[in-house]
Each structure stands twice: as structure tokens, then as C-alpha cells.
Design a protein around this motif. Structure first.
Motif, PDB file in Angstrom:
ATOM      1  N   MET A  81      64.129  76.852 -27.179  1.00  0.00           N
ATOM      2  CA  MET A  81      65.279  77.228 -26.359  1.00  0.00           C
ATOM      3  C   MET A  81      65.682  78.683 -26.586  1.00  0.00           C
ATOM      4  N   ILE A  82      65.220  79.261 -27.702  1.00  0.00           N
ATOM      5  CA  ILE A  82      65.424  80.682 -27.980  1.00  0.00           C
ATOM      6  C   ILE A  82      64.115  81.258 -28.496  1.00  0.00           C
ATOM      7  N   ASP A  83      64.034  82.578 -28.457  1.00  0.00           N
ATOM      8  CA  ASP A  83      62.865  83.296 -28.979  1.00  0.00           C
ATOM      9  C   ASP A  83      63.306  84.296 -30.026  1.00  0.00           C
ATOM     10  N   LYS A  84      62.399  84.560 -30.959  1.00  0.00           N
ATOM     11  CA  LYS A  84      62.588  85.669 -31.883  1.00  0.00           C
ATOM     12  C   LYS A  84      61.975  86.872 -31.182  1.00  0.00           C
ATOM     13  N   VAL A  85      62.718  87.972 -31.106  1.00  0.00           N
ATOM     14  CA  VAL A  85      62.244  89.160 -30.390  1.00  0.00           C
ATOM     15  C   VAL A  85      62.289  90.377 -31.305  1.00  0.00           C
ATOM     16  N   TRP A  86      61.556  91.377 -30.922  1.00  0.00           N
ATOM     17  CA  TRP A  86      61.519  92.625 -31.666  1.00  0.00           C
ATOM     18  C   TRP A  86      62.588  93.557 -31.118  1.00  0.00           C
ATOM     19  N   GLY A  87      63.237  94.291 -32.014  1.00  0.00           N
ATOM     20  CA  GLY A  87      64.227  95.270 -31.597  1.00  0.00           C
ATOM     21  C   GLY A  87      63.970  96.608 -32.235  1.00  0.00           C
ATOM     22  N   LYS A  88      63.889  97.634 -31.441  1.00  0.00           N
ATOM     23  CA  LYS A  88      63.636  98.986 -31.939  1.00  0.00           C
ATOM     24  C   LYS A  88      64.766  99.422 -32.861  1.00  0.00           C
ATOM     25  N   ASN A 104      63.706  74.606 -20.558  1.00  0.00           N
ATOM     26  CA  ASN A 104      64.333  74.092 -21.777  1.00  0.00           C
ATOM     27  C   ASN A 104      64.351  72.569 -21.773  1.00  0.00           C
ATOM     28  N   PHE A 105      64.724  71.988 -20.640  1.00  0.00           N
ATOM     29  CA  PHE A 105      64.745  70.533 -20.509  1.00  0.00           C
ATOM     30  C   PHE A 105      63.338  69.976 -20.727  1.00  0.00           C
ATOM     31  N   SER A 106      62.364  70.569 -20.044  1.00  0.00           N
ATOM     32  CA  SER A 106      60.977  70.111 -20.154  1.00  0.00           C
ATOM     33  C   SER A 106      60.477  70.190 -21.589  1.00  0.00           C
ATOM     34  N   ASP A 107      60.716  71.328 -22.233  1.00  0.00           N
ATOM     35  CA  ASP A 107      60.262  71.502 -23.614  1.00  0.00           C
ATOM     36  C   ASP A 107      60.957  70.529 -24.555  1.00  0.00           C
ATOM     37  N   PHE A 108      62.276  70.414 -24.418  1.00  0.00           N
ATOM     38  CA  PHE A 108      63.044  69.543 -25.305  1.00  0.00           C
ATOM     39  C   PHE A 108      62.533  68.106 -25.235  1.00  0.00           C
TER      40      PHE A 108
END
Length: 185
Positions: A81-88, A104-108
């Protein structure tokens, strides 16, 4: 929520109240599916945030311990439902919501149902093996043989259901479900 900078206190209050109502609704909805209310609120908060956030920012904004926040974020990551992302320019982990509620529904449900189905099918298969062995052990007793055959049929029906459920899970995972029930545009 950093998108409220530059607004008057009254504007901030009105917008915050409307958002909090939705965040509470998201939390209650997720609670129905076995996700804690606080993790639902975390997702709701992140949903309205304008960009990625760190654990520290989440902890401070939601007035929760960093440990609780870390557990909540890990749960939301596991549920996709969330992602870890890179931040400059930052060494801290940043997280952002995946705003596709259909996905999100499908994955859950895919994650939860697949785990349950696989566990149940293992249990049913083990019972079928035991019944087959007992049928050999009690081959001369027609009463027990009939009982075991009935149990075998019942377990067979359950297996049919779980195979059907696996097809539903695959339709969710592949997106084919949306061919049958289209997303609203």
C-alpha cells in the motif's frame, strides 16, 4: 501535511477537519479487514500528504512512537500500500502512498487470501491422505468405509472451492477482475 503552508488558520482547520473525517473512515474500513485502526489512520495520513515522508515526520505528525510508526509502515509495505522511495539529499528512508485504491484492494486480498487458501489446501490434502490410509486400515468395516467416503467427498467439495478462490486471486493479481467489473472512470 506540508501542503497547508501559506493558508490562514481557519482554512487549515476546515481542510484538516474534512481530511480527518476521511482518514478516520479509511482507518475504520481497514479495521474491518483486520488491519489496526492506527495503521489505517497512518495510510490515510500518508494519502493526503503531498510527497514522501520519513518515519520521524510520521511519528511527530501523528504523535505516535517511532517503534509503532515503524511497525505500521512495515505492515503497509508488506501489503503493497506504500513504497519506499529515494529522496535526493536525504539519508533517511522515505515512504509514500500508492494511491491506486483498486490495486491496493487487489494486493491486500490477494496476499491475505493466498496465504489462507494455501494453508487450508495443505490441511485438506493431509486429511485426504489420512482418510485414504484409514480406508485401507478399515477395509472390512462397511460403516467406517462409508463414513470415510462421505468425509472424502466433503473435503473434495472444499478443495473445489479453494481452487475457485485461487482463480479469483489470480484474477485480482493479473487485473483480469477489472474486465469483469470495470473500474469507474
Amino acid at each position: 501535511m506540508n501542503d497547508l503552508n501559506g493558508l490562514s488558520p481557519e482554512q487549515i482547520e476546515r481542510i484538516s477537519k474534512a481530511r480527518e473525517r476521511v482518514i478516520d473512515s479509511i482507518g475504520k474500513n481497514m479495521d474491518l479487514y483486520g488491519i489496526t485502526l492506527s495503521i489505517g489512520h497512518l495510510y490515510g495520513y500518508m494519502y493526503f500528504n503531498q510527497g514522501p515522508v520519513t518515519l520521524d515526520e510520521l511519528s511527530q505528525s501523528m504523535e505516535m512512537s517511532k517503534t509503532s510508526m515503524s511497525t505500521g509502515v512495515r505492515t503497509l509495505l508488506d501489503l503493497k500500500m506504500i513504497d519506499k522511495v529515494w529522496g535526493k539529499g536525504t539519508r533517511k528512508d522515505l515512504f509514500e502512498v500508492i494511491p491506486d485504491w483498486h490495486q491496493n484492494f487487489s494486493d491486500f486480498f490477494s496476499i491475505k487470501w493466498r496465504k489462507a487458501v494455501e494453508g487450508n489446501m495443505i490441511a485438506l490434502s493431509k486429511s485426504l491422505q489420512e482418510i485414504s490410509a484409514m480406508k485401507l486400515d478399515f477395509a472390512g468395516d462397511e460403516g467406517i468405509a462409508a463414513l470415510l467416503s462421505t468425509d472424502e467427498e466433503k473435503i473434495g467439495e472444499a478443495m473445489k472451492y479453494y481452487r475457485w478462490l485461487l482463480k479469483l486471486i489470480e484474477a485480482l493479481e493479473s487485473g483480469k477482475i477489472f474486465d469483469l467489473i470495470p473500474k469507474e472512470e
